[in-house]
Design an enzyme around this catalytic site. Structure first.
Site, PDB file in Angstrom:
ATOM      1  N   GLY A  94       0.954  -1.172  -0.051  1.00  0.00           N
ATOM      2  CA  GLY A  94      -0.070   0.065  -0.012  1.00  0.00           C
ATOM      3  C   GLY A  94       0.781   1.301  -0.008  1.00  0.00           C
ATOM      4  CG  ASP A 254       0.277  -9.207   6.176  1.00  0.00           C
ATOM      5  OD1 ASP A 254      -0.045  -9.793   6.994  1.00  0.00           O
ATOM      6  OD2 ASP A 254       0.573  -8.002   6.093  1.00  0.00           O
TER       7      ASP A 254
HETATM    8  P1  AMP Z   1       2.162  -3.841   8.047  1.00  0.00           P
HETATM    9  O1  AMP Z   1       1.431  -3.677   8.990  1.00  0.00           O
HETATM   10  O2  AMP Z   1       3.234  -2.665   7.878  1.00  0.00           O
HETATM   11  O3  AMP Z   1       2.830  -5.122   7.635  1.00  0.00           O
HETATM   12  O4  AMP Z   1       1.268  -3.139   6.829  1.00  0.00           O
HETATM   13  C1  AMP Z   1       0.125  -4.047   6.429  1.00  0.00           C
HETATM   14  C2  AMP Z   1      -0.661  -3.635   5.368  1.00  0.00           C
HETATM   15  O5  AMP Z   1      -1.132  -1.975   5.488  1.00  0.00           O
HETATM   16  C3  AMP Z   1       0.033  -3.472   4.029  1.00  0.00           C
HETATM   17  O6  AMP Z   1      -0.828  -3.880   3.132  1.00  0.00           O
HETATM   18  C4  AMP Z   1       0.718  -2.124   3.960  1.00  0.00           C
HETATM   19  O7  AMP Z   1       0.907  -1.916   2.404  1.00  0.00           O
HETATM   20  C5  AMP Z   1      -0.561  -1.360   4.581  1.00  0.00           C
HETATM   21  N1  AMP Z   1      -0.125  -0.053   4.963  1.00  0.00           N
HETATM   22  C6  AMP Z   1       0.535   0.240   6.250  1.00  0.00           C
HETATM   23  N2  AMP Z   1       0.647   1.452   6.413  1.00  0.00           N
HETATM   24  C7  AMP Z   1       0.228   2.093   5.249  1.00  0.00           C
HETATM   25  C8  AMP Z   1       0.006   3.526   4.727  1.00  0.00           C
HETATM   26  N3  AMP Z   1       0.622   4.370   5.600  1.00  0.00           N
HETATM   27  N4  AMP Z   1      -0.469   3.833   3.697  1.00  0.00           N
HETATM   28  C9  AMP Z   1      -0.979   2.779   2.963  1.00  0.00           C
HETATM   29  N5  AMP Z   1      -0.933   1.699   3.210  1.00  0.00           N
HETATM   30  C10 AMP Z   1      -0.152   0.976   4.350  1.00  0.00           C
HETATM   31 MG    MG Z   2       3.884  -5.941   6.298  1.00  0.00          MG
END
Ligand code: AMP
Ligand code: MG
Length: 487
Positions: A94, A254
């Protein structure tokens, strides 16, 4: 050839080309005022990247995706995942991009990936951005893990964007340039499996075998061998985390790699006082990802991988399930063996000792540590001194000195190898209070505390005069540590 292409290693687009169903071509957002905050020179050298170039404006453009070689094919990768047990069919990058793959000096490919490079079609409600503190945190902790010998994604650079990002408060933005043996996740296979296209799952599995487990290609059942190799890598990885007191904090499927590298340093933390129930993440309300649960969660995640691979394991689904279940049982055995071997090494036990000698010593020590909430890292490190007859530093850490003295006598009777202990029990880890101190300073523009801490934790076993404050637990007033996700 333009200046960028001439000075940088080739960024190939293997994943982008092979998996158009799982990749959206996308560009990094323009950065108003890029400032290189930290550059990993040794890693750059391993990748054949010239550090002088990387420090130039074209180089910073490469590190942030704004000035790529003309033939680069940056993509946002698709993946699914179970987040805290709930299935999300479409997660994906994202706020991240895979720029492409480069050749490492070891002859293998590495993914070059950005985090915080702007919103992609997978962005859902998010702003696609990242801020300085958490990106430096990933840099610091991933490099510390690597230095501890624990498989991890690496960090090549953090660039401040000059943009202000709205979080709980307004914070300075940043982009992390991450390097990994690949970004294939359990969630990548879940995504492929959910399309119902078995050929896609097979191609993804073949790609994983080529990149990570080439020996599996020679096995009678290559896909079962792939699954077993991933399970073995994760058994070893999670044992390493447990042995060093690391709490990942967000072990969603993930965030679990196929390679066996630690990935996604969000709400992670190292334990100070030993408490198996330790949870640091503010969003982990039920303690699903508590320290002691990590092996079981890894096994649960591997079961999700097995489900995704089932059609490849055997044409008869019953047989496929049987094979997966058998292999998962191996995970438990491998994890337990890796943990026991690691704990024996931490206590300096030499080969040839029977379990009925070592096991009670391990159990009693851990019980003493838990009762006294004893600093995990400091105690193991000070046991190296105790093995040489200087028990005082260790004694000062343990409230129940009488019980501890008795334990030390029995343990020393096994002639623990102090030098070997010092090679596995780190003096310096990224302690939570030091990480917070360094990140707060960096967010305010002072990078010195970060670079001092980096210097300590990237040579974790090499105890050095002048670094005493990096080797001790959090001060009393540091309180209960909480980390925040998704920043
Ligand atoms: P994470 O918890 O970092 O593993 O992220 C989980 C999901 O949320 C993934 O698909 C990331 O790309 C998305 N994500 C986390 N933070 C953001 C953000 N600020 N903008 C867009 N997508 C995000
Ligand atoms: Mg992640």
């Amino acid at each position: 050839m333009n200046a960028v292409a001439a000075s940088a290693a080739t960024l190939s687009g293997h994943f982008a080309r092979k998996f158009p169903e799982m990749a959206i071509a996308w560009r990094a957002e323009e950065i108003p005022d890029p400032q290189l905050l930290v550059l990993n020179e040794p890693l750059a050298a391993e990748l054949g990247l010239d550090t002088g170039f990387l420090r130039s404006s074209d180089g910073v453009g490469l590190l942030t995706g704004s000035r790529l070689p003309a033939d680069a094919t940056p993509v946002a990768q698709a993946y699914a995942g179970h987040q805290f047990g709930w299935y999300a069919p479409r997660l994906g990058d994202g706020r991240a991009l895979l720029l492409g793959e480069v050749a490492h000096a070891d002859g293998q490919l590495r993914d070059v990936h950005l985090k915080g490079s702007g919103r992609t079609p997978f962005g859902r409600g998010g702003d696609g951005l990242a801020v300085v503190g958490p990106m430096l945190r990933e840099y610091l902790v991933s490099e510390a893990m690597h230095a501890l010998g624990i498989p991890s994604t690496r960090s090549l650079a953090v660039v401040g964007t000059g943009r202000l990002v709205q979080r709980e408060t307004v914070l300075p933005g940043a982009v992390l340039t991450r390097v990994a043996t690949s970004h294939l996740r359990v969630g990548s296979f879940q995504y492929a499996a959910a399309t119902g296209d078995t050929d896609l799952v097979r191609r993804l599995a073949d790609y994983a075998i080529t990149r990570h487990y080439p020996a599996a290609a020679e096995a009678e059942n290559s896909y079962l061998a792939l699954f077993q190799a991933v399970a073995a890598a994760q058994a070893s990885l999670v044992a390493r985390w447990m042995l060093v007191g690391f709490v990942h904090g967000v072990m969603n499927t993930d965030n679990m790699t196929i390679s066996g590298e630690t990935i996604d340093y969000g709400p992670c933390a190292f334990m100070d006082g030993f408490d198996p129930a330790s949870v640091y993440s503010s969003v982990d309300e039920t303690g699903r990802y508590a320290y002691r649960n990590q092996p079981v969660v890894a096994e649960w995640n591997l079961a999700r991988l097995a489900e995704s691979l089932l059609p490849l394991l055997h044409e008869d689904q019953e047989k496929a399930i049987e094979l997966a279940v058998e292999s998962l049982a191996d995970f438990r055995r491998q994890y337990s063996a890796a943990w026991a071997a690691g704990m024996n090494a931490k206590l300096g036990f030499r080969g040839g000792l029977e379990d009925d000698v070592t096991w009670p010593l391990v159990e009693e020590l851990l019980a003493l540590m838990q009762e006294g909430h004893v600093d995990y890292t400091s105690l193991f490190r000070s046991l190296g001194k105790a093995a040489r007859g200087q028990a005082e530093p260790a004694r000062q850490l343990v409230p129940d000195v009488t019980a501890f003295d008795a334990w030390v006598d029995r343990w020393r009777a096994q002639s623990p190898d102090a030098d070997a202990m010092d090679r596995v029990n780190p003096a310096y880890i990224p302690r939570n209070h030091l990480v917070e101190e360094a990140l707060a300073a960096a967010t305010g523009g002072d990078l010195d505390p970060l670079s001092r801490l980096l210097n300590a934790v990237t040579h974790p076993f090499d105890e050095r005069p002048g670094l005493e404050r990096y080797a001790v637990g959090a001060p009393e007033d540091f309180g209960t540590y909480r980390t925040f996700c998704g920043t």
